[in-house]
Design an enzyme around this catalytic site. Sequence first.
Site, PDB file in Angstrom:
ATOM      1  N   ASP A  96       2.603  -5.693  -3.312  1.00  0.00           N
ATOM      2  CA  ASP A  96       3.784  -4.918  -2.910  1.00  0.00           C
ATOM      3  C   ASP A  96       4.460  -5.695  -1.783  1.00  0.00           C
ATOM      4  OD1 ASP A  96       5.574  -2.695  -2.679  1.00  0.00           O
ATOM      5  OD2 ASP A  96       4.434  -1.973  -0.964  1.00  0.00           O
ATOM      6  N   SER A  97       5.661  -5.239  -1.429  1.00  0.00           N
ATOM      7  CA  SER A  97       6.341  -5.843  -0.276  1.00  0.00           C
ATOM      8  C   SER A  97       5.591  -5.528   1.018  1.00  0.00           C
ATOM      9  CB  SER A  97       7.760  -5.294  -0.188  1.00  0.00           C
ATOM     10  OG  SER A  97       7.706  -3.884  -0.001  1.00  0.00           O
TER      11      SER A  97
ATOM     12  N   CYS B 127       4.781  -2.078  -6.953  1.00  0.00           N
ATOM     13  CA  CYS B 127       6.076  -2.109  -6.279  1.00  0.00           C
ATOM     14  C   CYS B 127       7.140  -1.863  -7.351  1.00  0.00           C
ATOM     15  CB  CYS B 127       6.262  -3.484  -5.650  1.00  0.00           C
ATOM     16  SG  CYS B 127       7.912  -3.781  -4.979  1.00  0.00           S
TER      17      CYS B 127
ATOM     18  N   GLU C 229       6.301   1.709   7.027  1.00  0.00           N
ATOM     19  CA  GLU C 229       5.717   0.461   7.544  1.00  0.00           C
ATOM     20  C   GLU C 229       5.356   0.580   9.026  1.00  0.00           C
ATOM     21  OE1 GLU C 229       4.822  -2.543   6.116  1.00  0.00           O
ATOM     22  OE2 GLU C 229       5.181  -1.656   4.147  1.00  0.00           O
TER      23      GLU C 229
ATOM     24  N   CYS D  35       9.329   4.523  -5.604  1.00  0.00           N
ATOM     25  CA  CYS D  35       9.006   3.430  -4.673  1.00  0.00           C
ATOM     26  C   CYS D  35       7.608   3.757  -4.163  1.00  0.00           C
ATOM     27  CB  CYS D  35      10.001   3.399  -3.516  1.00  0.00           C
ATOM     28  SG  CYS D  35       9.463   2.353  -2.133  1.00  0.00           S
TER      29      CYS D  35
ATOM     30  N   HIS E 107       6.123   3.212  -1.549  1.00  0.00           N
ATOM     31  CA  HIS E 107       6.000   3.696  -0.161  1.00  0.00           C
ATOM     32  C   HIS E 107       6.173   5.217  -0.091  1.00  0.00           C
ATOM     33  CE1 HIS E 107       6.548  -0.548   0.952  1.00  0.00           C
ATOM     34  NE2 HIS E 107       6.205  -0.233   2.180  1.00  0.00           N
TER      35      HIS E 107
HETATM   36  N1  DGL Z   1       7.199  -0.351  -2.265  1.00  0.00           N
HETATM   37  C1  DGL Z   1       8.217  -1.045  -2.957  1.00  0.00           C
HETATM   38  C2  DGL Z   1       8.754  -0.293  -4.136  1.00  0.00           C
HETATM   39  O1  DGL Z   1       7.994   0.388  -4.778  1.00  0.00           O
HETATM   40  C3  DGL Z   1       9.213  -1.855  -2.165  1.00  0.00           C
HETATM   41  C4  DGL Z   1       9.903  -1.214  -1.019  1.00  0.00           C
HETATM   42  C5  DGL Z   1      10.748  -2.215  -0.261  1.00  0.00           C
HETATM   43  O2  DGL Z   1      10.196  -3.224   0.166  1.00  0.00           O
HETATM   44  O3  DGL Z   1      11.958  -1.989  -0.118  1.00  0.00           O
HETATM   45  O4  DGL Z   1       9.895  -0.386  -4.498  1.00  0.00           O
END
Ligand code: DGL
Length: 270
Positions: A10-11, A73, A149, A181, A183
Amino acid sequence: MSNRPIALYDSGVGGLSVLQAVSRRLPNEALLYVGDNARVPYGGRPTEQIIDFNREIIDFCVAQGAKIIVAACNTSSALALPQLRSQSPVPHYGTVNVGARQAEPFKRVAILATEATVRSHAYRDALVAGNRWTEVMELACPTFVPMVEQGEVEGDHAYDVVSAAVAPLLAFAPEAVILGCTHYPHLRPLIQLALGPRVQLIDPAMQVADDVANFLETCGLLSTQADPSRRFFTSGSPQQFRGLAEQFLGESVGLVWPTTLEVLPLATTA
Ligand code: DGL
């Protein structure tokens, strides 16, 4: 049988929600997680850059011996997977089609996602392909990822940010909302509170874990290790990653390894 690891990336720390689901579903599997925390967020970046970052991470996971790679992600799944999946030397799973499939029974579906995922319309297209009668609303929530984050997933300020971001959904009155997402599941209780108890929240993580399990079983690639390893890598600060990972997973994660994925400046959306 294969004891090589399942790689997830993931990011940042969002994909830990998928790692947790995979680890519960497949407790004998070695896991490897890459968080590209030096370059988070991906959601405001141009498509080409997201694809380049994914390419680097895939190469890293393959070099680490991954038997299967999971883009934990949605932004990567929506923007990079369509191009990279056929080039990947090992099977490569994502989240978007899985999330869309789970939402098919509903008539009014909202998708909360990053700006890049919304721009791609990948969720909308997958949903409508499965059920053309579904009414869809896509909404970008760029304030969520920086908050997660920082480990801020509860409290009055976090709730104010969440309720302001999801307010445009209230007039649409969705039956179901896809947490598009990885997150966002970390903010799930706040999102549910802001939208009300009748709205069904969909997190693709469990279904991704099921799909990976079925694939490994079908291919005879399941592991039988009693005490499989779990290794965490980050392009950001290992200390910070460890703190967040332990907060979200509720357990010790041990050593977090630094990895030198090339660091590029944050570019504006093309
Ligand atoms: N967690 C990621 C997603 O599912 C990326 C979020 C990001 O870095 O903007 O899209």
